[in-house]
Design an enzyme around this catalytic site. Structure first.
Site, PDB file in Angstrom:
ATOM      1  N   ASP A  82       0.048   6.445 -10.414  1.00 28.07           N
ATOM      2  CA  ASP A  82      -1.104   6.684  -9.240  1.00 28.07           C
ATOM      3  C   ASP A  82      -0.679   5.489  -8.319  1.00 28.07           C
ATOM      4  O   ASP A  82      -0.079   4.552  -8.471  1.00 28.07           O
ATOM      5  CB  ASP A  82      -2.247   6.263 -10.041  1.00 28.07           C
ATOM      6  CG  ASP A  82      -3.403   6.579  -9.155  1.00 28.07           C
ATOM      7  OD1 ASP A  82      -3.143   7.481  -8.116  1.00 28.07           O
ATOM      8  OD2 ASP A  82      -4.316   5.632  -9.306  1.00 28.07           O
ATOM      9  N   VAL A 229     -10.491   8.900 -11.269  1.00 29.96           N
ATOM     10  CA  VAL A 229     -11.458   8.218 -11.630  1.00 29.96           C
ATOM     11  C   VAL A 229     -10.650   6.756 -12.577  1.00 29.96           C
ATOM     12  O   VAL A 229      -9.880   7.001 -13.250  1.00 29.96           O
ATOM     13  CB  VAL A 229     -12.203   8.647 -12.783  1.00 29.96           C
ATOM     14  CG1 VAL A 229     -13.340   7.809 -13.121  1.00 29.96           C
ATOM     15  CG2 VAL A 229     -13.095  10.192 -12.126  1.00 29.96           C
ATOM     16  N   GLY A 230     -11.284   5.608 -11.768  1.00 30.75           N
ATOM     17  CA  GLY A 230     -10.394   4.386 -12.337  1.00 30.75           C
ATOM     18  C   GLY A 230     -11.661   3.323 -12.502  1.00 30.75           C
ATOM     19  O   GLY A 230     -11.540   2.949 -13.554  1.00 30.75           O
TER      20      GLY A 230
END
Length: 281
Positions: A82, A229-230
């Site tokens: 990412d 989503v992190g």
């Protein structure tokens, strides 16, 4: 084979108005929570490693973690790099068996961004690895935004990126932010609709922690086939672990602590999976 499956899956999801979620993971514990949630929700997931995680552990170790944790679910866990701003890191991740990589040149000029993306796409081709590019800016994490026109993805720029560099999926800046925000992000759905009409590749929405469920669901109808989503994952992890350690600092022992923390992480992962309206089959 799994790489080609992912590329096809994302193309299918765009057509079917469905969405996969990529969850940023940091170690074997939050990765296990993601796997358990995927099994319960009966849907595939992406486990995403942010560059600091790769720098600390190596992309090879991250791949081995996913291979080991895959036994906890029959659902595919796709490993994704990412927000890498490094072409070399993307290449190393591809060599080490990642299923997809993101080359983020959004802070560069359009010309530089396209050039970086083309290089990664070419390198990924023989391995069948999916490549994500970005146009526009996702606010937060020290990203400098000067005006709406600065962070919003230009339709012309998105078209140029897709036509010249040929990434498999496109992250687009439409008003979302990384992390928790003091107010609800203002998503520019008009711009998302224009981009959806202009290109045929699946789109990616970053900053999934702070986006209301109804906005997530609306974006899926406009070509968003991957949601990132992190923050809610690692903040839940850290806060719950902090609480558990505080109960008995002198006797704190990781295996006992994590038995109580992993279910809490799993719960927030499940809540996001439900937000994209996955239905058990």
């Amino acid at each position: 084979m799994k790489n080609q499956d992912l590329i096809q899956l994302l193309n299918n999801y765009r057509e079917q108005k469905k969405c996969i979620i990529g969850f940023n993971i940091n170690d074997i514990y939050d990765l296990k929570a993601v796997a358990l949630a995927a099994e319960e929700a009966n849907c595939p997931v992406m486990a995403m490693t942010y560059p600091p995680v790769v720098e600390l552990n190596s992309s090879l170790l991250c791949k081995k973690m996913v291979e080991g944790i895959q036994t906890y679910t029959k659902q595919p866990i796709y490993l994704h790099l990412d927000h890498s701003v490094s072409v070399d890191m993307c290449k190393q991740a591809i060599d080490d068996g990642y299923h997809s990589v993101m080359i983020d040149g959004s802070q560069k000029s359009l010309k530089e961004n396209i050039a970086m993306t083309k290089e990664v796409v070419k390198y990924a081709e023989s391995a069948g690895v999916l490549v994500e590019a970005e146009i526009g800016k996702i606010m937060g994490r020290n990203v400098i935004v000067k005006s709406d026109t600065d962070f919003l993805a230009s339709v012309a720029d998105v078209k140029a990126m897709v036509e010249e560099a040929n990434p498999h999926i496109m992250a687009v800046g439409i008003g979302t932010s990384h992390g928790f925000t003091p107010r609800t992000p203002k998503i520019h759905f008009d711009r998302l609709a224009e981009i959806y009409a202009a290109v045929s590749v699946p789109l990616v929405l970053h900053g999934g922690t702070g986006i209301p469920d109804e906005d997530i669901q609306r974006s899926i109808t406009m070509g968003v086939a991957k949601l990132n989503v992190g923050t809610i994952v690692h903040t839940t992890y850290m806060r719950k672990l902090y609480n558990e350690i505080g109960k008995d600092i002198a006797g704190a022992y990781p295996p006992y602590l994590m038995k109580n923390v992993i279910p809490k992480i799993k719960d927030v992962v499940l809540s996001r999976l439900h937000a994209v309206n996955y239905k058990n089959e």
